[in-house]
Design a protein around this motif. Structure first.
Motif, PDB file in Angstrom:
ATOM      1  N   GLU A   1      23.257 -39.463  75.725  1.00 33.40           N
ATOM      2  CA  GLU A   1      24.554 -40.056  76.318  1.00 33.40           C
ATOM      3  C   GLU A   1      24.726 -41.389  75.827  1.00 33.40           C
ATOM      4  O   GLU A   1      26.049 -41.653  75.943  1.00 33.40           O
ATOM      5  CB  GLU A   1      24.832 -39.830  77.722  1.00 33.40           C
ATOM      6  N   GLY A   2      23.712 -42.194  75.642  1.00 34.24           N
ATOM      7  CA  GLY A   2      24.012 -43.566  75.426  1.00 34.24           C
ATOM      8  C   GLY A   2      23.877 -44.139  74.113  1.00 34.24           C
ATOM      9  O   GLY A   2      24.001 -45.190  73.727  1.00 34.24           O
ATOM     10  N   ALA A   3      24.092 -43.091  73.176  1.00 31.17           N
ATOM     11  CA  ALA A   3      23.947 -43.118  71.711  1.00 31.17           C
ATOM     12  C   ALA A   3      24.926 -43.806  71.030  1.00 31.17           C
ATOM     13  O   ALA A   3      24.817 -45.058  70.362  1.00 31.17           O
ATOM     14  CB  ALA A   3      23.642 -41.948  71.029  1.00 31.17           C
ATOM     15  N   ARG A   4      26.058 -43.711  71.543  1.00 31.92           N
ATOM     16  CA  ARG A   4      27.259 -44.357  70.786  1.00 31.92           C
ATOM     17  C   ARG A   4      27.410 -45.478  71.536  1.00 31.92           C
ATOM     18  O   ARG A   4      27.601 -46.650  70.540  1.00 31.92           O
ATOM     19  CB  ARG A   4      28.663 -43.561  71.527  1.00 31.92           C
ATOM     20  N   ASN A   5      27.105 -45.864  72.583  1.00 29.54           N
ATOM     21  CA  ASN A   5      27.299 -47.339  73.170  1.00 29.54           C
ATOM     22  C   ASN A   5      25.876 -48.165  72.434  1.00 29.54           C
ATOM     23  O   ASN A   5      26.308 -49.420  72.040  1.00 29.54           O
ATOM     24  CB  ASN A   5      26.987 -47.363  74.589  1.00 29.54           C
ATOM     25  N   ALA A   6      24.830 -47.414  72.213  1.00 34.89           N
ATOM     26  CA  ALA A   6      23.750 -48.287  71.557  1.00 34.89           C
ATOM     27  C   ALA A   6      24.281 -48.737  70.142  1.00 34.89           C
ATOM     28  O   ALA A   6      23.924 -49.747  69.639  1.00 34.89           O
ATOM     29  CB  ALA A   6      22.510 -47.478  71.590  1.00 34.89           C
ATOM     30  N   ILE A   7      24.788 -47.807  69.335  1.00 35.88           N
ATOM     31  CA  ILE A   7      25.451 -47.829  67.888  1.00 35.88           C
ATOM     32  C   ILE A   7      26.595 -49.169  68.122  1.00 35.88           C
ATOM     33  O   ILE A   7      26.277 -50.168  67.121  1.00 35.88           O
ATOM     34  CB  ILE A   7      26.087 -46.693  67.521  1.00 35.88           C
ATOM     35  N   MET A   8      27.586 -49.080  68.856  1.00 40.89           N
ATOM     36  CA  MET A   8      28.481 -50.001  68.900  1.00 40.89           C
ATOM     37  C   MET A   8      27.984 -51.383  69.418  1.00 40.89           C
ATOM     38  O   MET A   8      28.652 -52.451  69.317  1.00 40.89           O
ATOM     39  CB  MET A   8      29.648 -49.432  69.890  1.00 40.89           C
ATOM     40  N   THR A   9      26.868 -51.691  70.145  1.00 41.27           N
ATOM     41  CA  THR A   9      26.348 -52.975  70.660  1.00 41.27           C
ATOM     42  C   THR A   9      25.105 -53.312  69.655  1.00 41.27           C
ATOM     43  O   THR A   9      24.529 -54.279  70.165  1.00 41.27           O
ATOM     44  CB  THR A   9      26.018 -52.709  71.971  1.00 41.27           C
ATOM     45  N   GLN A  10      24.782 -52.506  68.595  1.00 41.50           N
ATOM     46  CA  GLN A  10      23.529 -53.210  67.976  1.00 41.50           C
ATOM     47  C   GLN A  10      23.402 -54.400  67.352  1.00 41.50           C
ATOM     48  O   GLN A  10      22.702 -55.141  67.418  1.00 41.50           O
ATOM     49  CB  GLN A  10      23.214 -52.077  66.779  1.00 41.50           C
ATOM     50  N   TRP A  11      24.590 -54.945  67.007  1.00 42.38           N
ATOM     51  CA  TRP A  11      24.802 -56.313  66.532  1.00 42.38           C
ATOM     52  C   TRP A  11      24.776 -57.269  67.549  1.00 42.38           C
ATOM     53  O   TRP A  11      23.924 -58.501  67.487  1.00 42.38           O
ATOM     54  CB  TRP A  11      26.145 -56.596  65.652  1.00 42.38           C
ATOM     55  N   ASP A  12      25.183 -56.889  68.869  1.00 49.18           N
ATOM     56  CA  ASP A  12      25.051 -57.970  69.855  1.00 49.18           C
ATOM     57  C   ASP A  12      23.608 -58.028  70.385  1.00 49.18           C
ATOM     58  O   ASP A  12      23.254 -59.282  70.519  1.00 49.18           O
ATOM     59  CB  ASP A  12      25.797 -57.267  71.217  1.00 49.18           C
ATOM     60  N   ARG A  13      22.628 -56.984  70.401  1.00 45.94           N
ATOM     61  CA  ARG A  13      21.234 -57.046  70.547  1.00 45.94           C
ATOM     62  C   ARG A  13      20.791 -57.795  69.300  1.00 45.94           C
ATOM     63  O   ARG A  13      19.764 -58.786  69.712  1.00 45.94           O
ATOM     64  CB  ARG A  13      20.757 -55.893  70.869  1.00 45.94           C
ATOM     65  N   THR A  14      21.116 -57.918  68.327  1.00 45.38           N
ATOM     66  CA  THR A  14      20.612 -58.597  67.265  1.00 45.38           C
ATOM     67  C   THR A  14      20.776 -60.062  67.127  1.00 45.38           C
ATOM     68  O   THR A  14      19.776 -60.753  66.904  1.00 45.38           O
ATOM     69  CB  THR A  14      21.040 -58.046  65.971  1.00 45.38           C
ATOM     70  N   PHE A  15      21.888 -60.548  67.677  1.00 39.88           N
ATOM     71  CA  PHE A  15      22.135 -62.042  67.744  1.00 39.88           C
ATOM     72  C   PHE A  15      21.962 -62.467  69.047  1.00 39.88           C
ATOM     73  O   PHE A  15      21.944 -63.724  69.029  1.00 39.88           O
ATOM     74  CB  PHE A  15      23.521 -62.202  67.440  1.00 39.88           C
TER      75      PHE A  15
END
Length: 532
Positions: free
Chosen positions: A482-496
């Protein structure tokens, strides 16, 4: 009663296999010969038999957003490229979160895996193990082998005339742990893969002189790509992969060479590959060009002759004094607990359907996980292999007839060029996204971009043009997260998050806003044309 599955090895693929078995209601027992999990990623000061060995300074070559398990992101405060100690902590967090430890028997060596007498009917295996000098035997309904391919060092001493007369020290890169041994020494590293390049760079900080010998050259790239982004988050997208596979191979290789040479002109640094048609594994090293240009590392061709205290390189008669030789010449692999009639290794490869299943077995109850070199991270690759393999072992998914499987295996062994996309030079190499998508299709877990474009266009565009991160593999199908979509949409946030330490006030520019709007409209037109 749940099927019992034996899993050999508690590294990244072994842990994923345990979890996949539990998700499908199977009963896994994992045998790990060492006293802890982690496989390759667990550093020890000494080399352990039968286990991959790494040096103290190893850092991941794939960034955290691209190399995590598909339903378990790295902690957001981890660096983008993860040192081995933190990588091991992540694996332990994964094992604890999904309660995997109780299924692992540590300090237990697998001595043999053999077919039961009624294998043609039952498909069962007898697994003999050794724990504290006590042998035990148990029957399992299926076996998953997760031992990797970095345990048997390849040391071709016969290819180096005079090596037996060498009075200095020589060893395989598997034995290397710290750079202290190179202090004030003249060092020769043979082999320009990732380990050889790392060792040469590390040695150059302490050694008197360092030579890096390469026969065929290689493509050296930095972990830091366009605009400072992690290289694989830029390179590994569905859009770029589709584009590469749609173009003739000569054009693809020319474009790729041009892109890589924009950062570093490989010809000027004597690094350019001799064969630029077939793709070798990228060499990820941020420091090598700087060490070469400052005279700390010298690139040389192959070795013509080794003498008592020196070497002679090809294309020259000059002797170079050498104290230490490091053979970064790669690995071979084998399965000593399996009979050759089950899995036979020839010419650096095994006859495995989709790199997983022996095609000739009467019952598909043995799977090899992680015996592949994708142009991408090993963790999501091994995990996706395990997800499909477990469903085959369970009987939910079926394999094609043996003749069909052997035909595909033989075609892969021939390694004939397709004339489109990247051409891989080694048998175990594979196109990451294409291979993953194929396995996801078998378990109905491949994201459908066409329907997604209608239902969730923002997500569809992010998946197609953005990084092909592992979270995409959990959007649908069995094992959906269930958390897959949110993880995709926030991947750049975690990167930076870990690198953007200063908060800057930026004044918006009207021209920049207009440019962004124009770019968005152009993007929509491109999407329309692609999916038309």
């Amino acid at each position: 009663m749940a099927k019992r599955v034996a899993i050999v090895g508690a590294g990244v693929s072994g842990l994923a296999s345990i979890k996949c078995c539990l998700e499908e209601g199977l009963e896994p027992t994992c045998f790990e010969r060492s006293d802890d999990l982690g496989g390759l990623w667990r550093f020890t000061e000494h080399v352990e038999e039968g286990r991959a060995s790494l040096y103290k300074s190893v850092v991941s070559n794939s960034c955290k957003e691209m190399s995590c398990y598909s339903d378990f992101p790295f902690p957001e405060d981890y660096p983008n490229y993860v040192p081995n100690s933190q990588f091991l902590e992540y694996l332990k967090m994964y094992a604890n979160h999904f309660d995997l430890l109780k299924h692992i028997q540590f300090k237990t060596k697998v001595c043999s895996v053999t077919k039961c007498s009624d294998f043609a009917v039952s498909g069962q295996w007898e697994v003999v193990t050794m724990h504290e000098e006590k042998r035990e035997s148990a029957i399992f309904d299926a076996v998953m082998v997760c031992t990797g391919f970095l345990t048997n060092p390849y040391l071709p001493l016969d290819s180096f005339p005079g090596i037996n007369a060498f009075k200095g020290q020589y060893f395989h890169s598997r034995q290397y742990k710290h750079p202290d041994i190179f202090k004030d020494k003249r060092v020769l590293v043979i082999g320009m893969g990732n380990p050889g390049t790392d060792i040469a760079v590390e040695a150059s900080h302490l050694a008197e002189k360092v030579f890096l010998s390469t026969t065929g050259g290689g493509w050296v790239i930095s972990r830091i790509f366009d605009s400072g982004y992690p290289w694989d988050m830029v390179f590994m997208t569905r859009f770029q992969n589709m584009l590469r596979n749609s173009l003739p191979t000569p054009i693809v290789t020319w474009l790729m060479a041009r892109k890589i040479n924009n950062w570093l002109n490989h010809a000027n640094y004597s690094l350019i590959p001799e064969d630029r048609t077939q793709l070798k594994e990228f060499v990820l090293n941020d420091e090598l060009p700087g060490r070469i240009i400052t005279g700390k590392v010298f690139i040389r061709p192959s070795i013509k002759e080794v003498k008592e205290n020196s070497v002679i390189f090809n294309n020259t008669s000059k002797e170079e004094p050498i104290d230490i030789i490091v053979f970064a010449t790669g690995y071979t692999f084998a399965f000593p607990f399996l009979d050759e009639s089950v899995v036979k290794v020839e010419d650096g490869q095994a006859s495995l359907y989709k790199y997983i299943f022996p095609a000739h077995l009467q019952k598909p109850t043995l799977a090899i996980i992680g015996l592949i070199k994708p142009l991408g991270s090993m963790i999501p690759t091994g995990e996706t292999q395990a997800r499909w393999a477990v469903r085959v072992l369970k009987g939910v998914n079926k394999l094609p007839p043996p003749s069909v499987m052997m035909e595909e295996i033989n075609a892969r062994k021939e390694n004939k060029p397709s004339w489109f996309g990247l051409c891989y030079c080694k048998a175990l190499q594979s196109d990451y996204i294409t291979y993953i998508d194929e396995l996801l299709t078998y378990i109905n877990a491949k994201p459908n971009l066409f329907s997604m474009l209608l239902m969730d266009p923002h997500l569809a565009l992010t998946i197609f043009f953005g990084p092909c991160s592992p979270y995409q593999f959990r959007l649908t199908g069995p094992g959906k997260w269930e958390g897959a979509r949110n993880a995709i949409m926030t991947q750049w946030d975690r990167t930076f998050k870990v690198i953007k330490a200063r908060v800057l006030q930026e004044s918006p520019s009207p021209f920049e806003s207009f440019l962004k709007l124009f770019s968005f409209l152009a993007l929509l037109v491109a999407i329309f044309l692609i999916f038309l």
